[in-house]
Each structure stands twice: as C-alpha cells, then as structure tokens.
Write a protein that holds these residues in place. Structure first.
Motif, PDB file in Angstrom:
ATOM      1  N   ALA A   1       8.252   5.728  -5.506  1.00 48.54           N
ATOM      2  CA  ALA A   1       8.159   4.579  -4.472  1.00 48.54           C
ATOM      3  C   ALA A   1       8.283   3.391  -4.876  1.00 48.54           C
ATOM      4  N   LEU A   2       8.121   3.149  -6.156  1.00 44.87           N
ATOM      5  CA  LEU A   2       7.979   1.752  -6.765  1.00 44.87           C
ATOM      6  C   LEU A   2       9.147   0.762  -6.229  1.00 44.87           C
ATOM      7  N   SER A   3      10.355   1.436  -6.187  1.00 48.23           N
ATOM      8  CA  SER A   3      11.332   0.193  -5.806  1.00 48.23           C
ATOM      9  C   SER A   3      11.091  -0.185  -4.327  1.00 48.23           C
ATOM     10  N   LEU A   4      10.478   0.708  -3.342  1.00 50.26           N
ATOM     11  CA  LEU A   4       9.971   0.163  -2.121  1.00 50.26           C
ATOM     12  C   LEU A   4       8.766  -0.669  -2.061  1.00 50.26           C
ATOM     13  N   LEU A   5       7.855  -0.202  -2.926  1.00 49.59           N
ATOM     14  CA  LEU A   5       6.458  -1.213  -3.146  1.00 49.59           C
ATOM     15  C   LEU A   5       6.664  -2.514  -3.616  1.00 49.59           C
ATOM     16  N   GLY A   6       7.513  -2.695  -4.615  1.00 44.36           N
ATOM     17  CA  GLY A   6       7.725  -3.902  -5.162  1.00 44.36           C
ATOM     18  C   GLY A   6       6.994  -4.145  -6.362  1.00 44.36           C
TER      19      GLY A   6
ATOM     20  N   LEU B   1       0.904  -1.232  -0.028  1.00 48.71           N
ATOM     21  CA  LEU B   1      -0.037  -0.030   0.020  1.00 48.71           C
ATOM     22  C   LEU B   1       0.921   1.209   0.018  1.00 48.71           C
ATOM     23  N   MET B   2       0.608   2.160  -0.875  1.00 49.23           N
ATOM     24  CA  MET B   2       1.073   3.617  -0.903  1.00 49.23           C
ATOM     25  C   MET B   2       0.243   4.522  -0.304  1.00 49.23           C
ATOM     26  N   LEU B   3       0.665   5.414   0.855  1.00 51.20           N
ATOM     27  CA  LEU B   3      -0.150   6.333   1.594  1.00 51.20           C
ATOM     28  C   LEU B   3       0.369   7.705   1.055  1.00 51.20           C
ATOM     29  N   PHE B   4      -0.358   8.236   0.455  1.00 45.89           N
ATOM     30  CA  PHE B   4      -0.049   9.680  -0.005  1.00 45.89           C
ATOM     31  C   PHE B   4      -0.243  10.595   0.997  1.00 45.89           C
TER      32      PHE B   4
ATOM     33  N   ARG C   1       7.856   2.027   5.632  1.00 41.24           N
ATOM     34  CA  ARG C   1       8.955   2.727   4.829  1.00 41.24           C
ATOM     35  C   ARG C   1       8.233   3.902   4.375  1.00 41.24           C
ATOM     36  N   PHE C   2       9.466   4.878   4.350  1.00 39.89           N
ATOM     37  CA  PHE C   2       9.288   6.028   3.813  1.00 39.89           C
ATOM     38  C   PHE C   2       9.958   6.472   2.432  1.00 39.89           C
TER      39      PHE C   2
ATOM     40  N   ASP D   1      -4.774  -2.073   8.242  1.00 36.07           N
ATOM     41  CA  ASP D   1      -4.648  -3.326   9.191  1.00 36.07           C
ATOM     42  C   ASP D   1      -5.820  -4.226   9.182  1.00 36.07           C
ATOM     43  N   GLY D   2      -7.028  -3.545   8.670  1.00 35.05           N
ATOM     44  CA  GLY D   2      -8.381  -4.493   8.694  1.00 35.05           C
ATOM     45  C   GLY D   2      -8.153  -5.203   7.479  1.00 35.05           C
ATOM     46  N   ALA D   3      -7.402  -4.982   6.338  1.00 28.83           N
ATOM     47  CA  ALA D   3      -7.309  -5.711   5.132  1.00 28.83           C
ATOM     48  C   ALA D   3      -6.009  -6.501   5.080  1.00 28.83           C
ATOM     49  N   GLY D   4      -5.370  -6.585   6.183  1.00 30.17           N
ATOM     50  CA  GLY D   4      -4.316  -7.349   6.590  1.00 30.17           C
ATOM     51  C   GLY D   4      -3.197  -7.121   5.548  1.00 30.17           C
ATOM     52  N   ILE D   5      -2.877  -5.733   5.261  1.00 32.08           N
ATOM     53  CA  ILE D   5      -1.949  -5.088   4.439  1.00 32.08           C
ATOM     54  C   ILE D   5      -0.704  -4.970   5.432  1.00 32.08           C
ATOM     55  N   THR D   6       0.477  -5.709   5.067  1.00 30.76           N
ATOM     56  CA  THR D   6       1.800  -5.323   6.066  1.00 30.76           C
ATOM     57  C   THR D   6       2.792  -4.790   5.518  1.00 30.76           C
ATOM     58  N   GLN D   7       2.486  -4.237   4.069  1.00 32.84           N
ATOM     59  CA  GLN D   7       3.884  -3.504   3.536  1.00 32.84           C
ATOM     60  C   GLN D   7       3.146  -2.184   3.139  1.00 32.84           C
ATOM     61  N   VAL D   8       3.732  -1.137   4.104  1.00 35.47           N
ATOM     62  CA  VAL D   8       3.122   0.149   3.721  1.00 35.47           C
ATOM     63  C   VAL D   8       4.397   1.155   3.404  1.00 35.47           C
ATOM     64  N   VAL D   9       4.179   1.867   2.456  1.00 35.14           N
ATOM     65  CA  VAL D   9       5.134   3.013   1.962  1.00 35.14           C
ATOM     66  C   VAL D   9       4.250   4.173   2.263  1.00 35.14           C
ATOM     67  N   VAL D  10       4.926   5.188   2.944  1.00 38.52           N
ATOM     68  CA  VAL D  10       4.365   6.613   3.160  1.00 38.52           C
ATOM     69  C   VAL D  10       5.280   7.586   2.361  1.00 38.52           C
TER      70      VAL D  10
END
Length: 229
Positions: free
Chosen positions: A91-96, A5-8, A73-74, A44-53
């Motif tokens: 952020a793509l290198s962090l998101l995969g 998940l990317m958070l803007f 990760r930032f 958290d409710g969707a079970g997403i564990t990889q987050v980039v801000v």
C-alpha cells in the motif's frame, strides 16, 4: 508529521467464526456500528484525511460499505493474504512517502484518541516506530501474555506487562526494503528494536481486543460503562 493511515482489514477473521462466515470481521457490529467505524472515528478525531484500507476476504462488502467516504483508497490483496508487513508494503504507493499511522480494525479504544497520542509523542529523529500500548490489566478481551516492556526512555523490549493495541506510527523504509511480499511486521520491529529505534507510549484509557465473538459483549459493556458512543 504523519498524515496518512493504513487500516488493516484484509484478514480472514477465523477467530471470529461463525460470524465471519458471512461478513468480513471489520463489518461485525459492536455497539451498533461496524468495527471499522470505530477505527475510522479515531482517524476522524485525529484529523487524518488520507486513509488506505487493504482488502482480501469478502472485499466487495467492505468496499460497498465505505463507498460514500471519499477520502478512502483501497489496496486489494486479490490472490494472497500478505500479512501486516506485506500489506503495508503493497500500500505504500497509495500512502505516500514518510512515516504513516497504521491501525487494526478489530479493537475499540476508550479514553484519549490513540492516534493523537501517537502524534504528540512522535520524535522522528529518534524513532522508526512508536506503538500505542496498554497495561495487560487494561486490555479487555485479550487472552495472551504481555507483548513488551518499556525502558526508562520509552524504548521497547520483547516480553513484559504491556499489550500492543494495534495502533502505531511507523517509518516505512525498512518495510519497503523487505524482499518478500508476504511477511509480518514483527521482524521489522525486532530489527528496529535492535537498533534502539522501536518505542512505545502508554494509551491514556482502555482498550478492547474484539477478536472473538464473546469479546463483543465485553466491548459493549465497557462502552456502556464509559459512556462511549
């Protein structure tokens, strides 16, 4: 299936002034919690564990607030605000690899988890982006006209009664291919729509756009009405 998940969170928050004179918009409190916490609760409710801000305006305050969350990760936009497309590209290198969720941090959602709804409706063989929408009548705090209309098979066309809630799944190939560093996602969506690859799903619940100081009370009233915590 998308698992990142990317958070803007890099915007200047000019519509939220004067509150953003001292705080970045994601840390403005709504219902006793910073706005970014509302987005993270959906993750958290969707079970997403990889987050980039992504960070730009007052980045140290957001980083300090989130320092105890080990899964974040930032992506630092130090010199230039890159807009939504450029921020995602950076952020793509962090998101995969593969499609990712993205979510704005200036909204509160009610009802079903919008990220779970997106995941359930995602069809990678047909879609390049899937946007979570609400009808204009269900968009509390939103002052504009509708953004999209839906065809019978769920494709999106510009203009119509539906408002983009700020949550989506997007394949990142077209984003990575843009030569510019600073750009909006809107032209990427338009190219997808031209190829019949831009889809929408209607959120089963309400949504509040918390982009201005007066919208805080609107969001909190909806939270009290719906028993939302």
């Amino acid at each position: 299936m998308p698992d990142a998940l990317m958070l803007f969170a890099a915007g200047l928050g000019t519509r939220m002034a004067p509150l953003t004179d001292t705080l970045p918009k994601p840390l403005i409190r709504v219902g006793g919690r910073p706005l970014i916490d509302h987005a993270l609760s959906e993750a958290d409710g969707a079970g997403i564990t990889q987050v980039v801000v992504n960070l730009h305006y007052k980045p140290e305050l957001i980083r300090d607030y989130l320092r105890m969350r080990r899964n974040i990760r930032f992506s630092r936009e130090t010199e230039t605000l890159l807009e939504t497309g450029g921020g995602l590209k950076a952020a793509l290198s962090l998101l995969g690899a593969g499609p990712v969720f993205t979510m704005n941090t200036d909204a509160v959602w009610f009802g079903r988890n919008p990220l779970e709804e997106l995941r359930a409706a995602w069809l990678p063989d047909r879609m390049e982006a899937l946007l979570a929408l609400v009808h204009r009548d269900d968009a509390t705090g939103y002052r504009g006209d509708g953004d999209f209309d839906l065809t019978r098979d769920g494709r999106l066309i510009r203009g119509g009664p539906y408002v983009y809630t700020g949550a989506q799944i997007i394949a990142t190939g077209r984003v990575a291919a843009v030569r510019d560093d600073v750009f909006s996602l809107n032209p990427v969506w338009d190219a997808m729509a031209q190829d019949g690859k831009l889809f929408g799903t209607v959120h089963d619940g309400g949504f509040c756009d918390v982009g201005r100081p007066d919208a805080i009370a609107l969001a909190e009233a909806q939270m009290a009405l719906r028993g939302h915590v």
